[in-house]
Design an enzyme around this catalytic site. Sequence first.
Site, PDB file in Angstrom:
ATOM      1  N   HIS A  76       0.830  -1.199   0.000  1.00  0.00           N
ATOM      2  CA  HIS A  76       0.000   0.000   0.000  1.00  0.00           C
ATOM      3  C   HIS A  76       0.873   1.261   0.000  1.00  0.00           C
ATOM      4  CE1 HIS A  76      -3.534   2.442   0.801  1.00  0.00           C
ATOM      5  NE2 HIS A  76      -2.980   2.916   1.909  1.00  0.00           N
ATOM      6  N   GLN A  78       3.977   1.544  -1.112  1.00  0.00           N
ATOM      7  CA  GLN A  78       4.626   1.646  -2.420  1.00  0.00           C
ATOM      8  C   GLN A  78       3.652   2.173  -3.469  1.00  0.00           C
ATOM      9  OE1 GLN A  78       7.932   1.347  -1.112  1.00  0.00           O
ATOM     10  NE2 GLN A  78       8.059   0.947  -3.269  1.00  0.00           N
ATOM     11  N   ASP A  79       2.419   1.704  -3.402  1.00  0.00           N
ATOM     12  CA  ASP A  79       1.380   2.168  -4.323  1.00  0.00           C
ATOM     13  C   ASP A  79       1.148   3.667  -4.159  1.00  0.00           C
ATOM     14  OD1 ASP A  79      -0.732   1.811  -6.265  1.00  0.00           O
ATOM     15  OD2 ASP A  79      -2.144   1.947  -4.583  1.00  0.00           O
ATOM     16  N   HIS A  80       1.048   4.120  -2.924  1.00  0.00           N
ATOM     17  CA  HIS A  80       0.857   5.543  -2.661  1.00  0.00           C
ATOM     18  C   HIS A  80       2.026   6.362  -3.209  1.00  0.00           C
ATOM     19  CE1 HIS A  80      -2.644   6.748  -0.262  1.00  0.00           C
ATOM     20  NE2 HIS A  80      -2.685   5.482   0.110  1.00  0.00           N
TER      21      HIS A  80
END
Length: 108
Positions: A76, A78-80
């Site tokens: 999460h 890394q996605d952000h």
Amino acid sequence: MNNQEMDIFKIISAAGDSRGSAFEALRLARKGKFTEAEAKMQEAKEKSIDAHDVQTKLITSEINGDKTETSLLMVHAQDHLMTSILARDLIEEMIGMLKEQSTAAALQ
């Protein structure tokens, strides 16, 4: 909460702040407030650097043998970070386009 989880939350927070500043810059640019927009974009870049520094710390730690647990929370974060960087880059281009339109309109 352990140190790794704290670092993950730092990434999420800084990335979210970066994205928010970039979108605020776009709103300002749409109103023709380009100086203020540039300041907000600088703020967005600084927040991205903060997030990236924490990410680099985690990567360096793993390279040095401290195994990093891959969790949904890490994914999460890394996605952000990735989406906030992409948003910032695209918004920077959009602000450039708005400046060009503003200049062209002023010349007419």
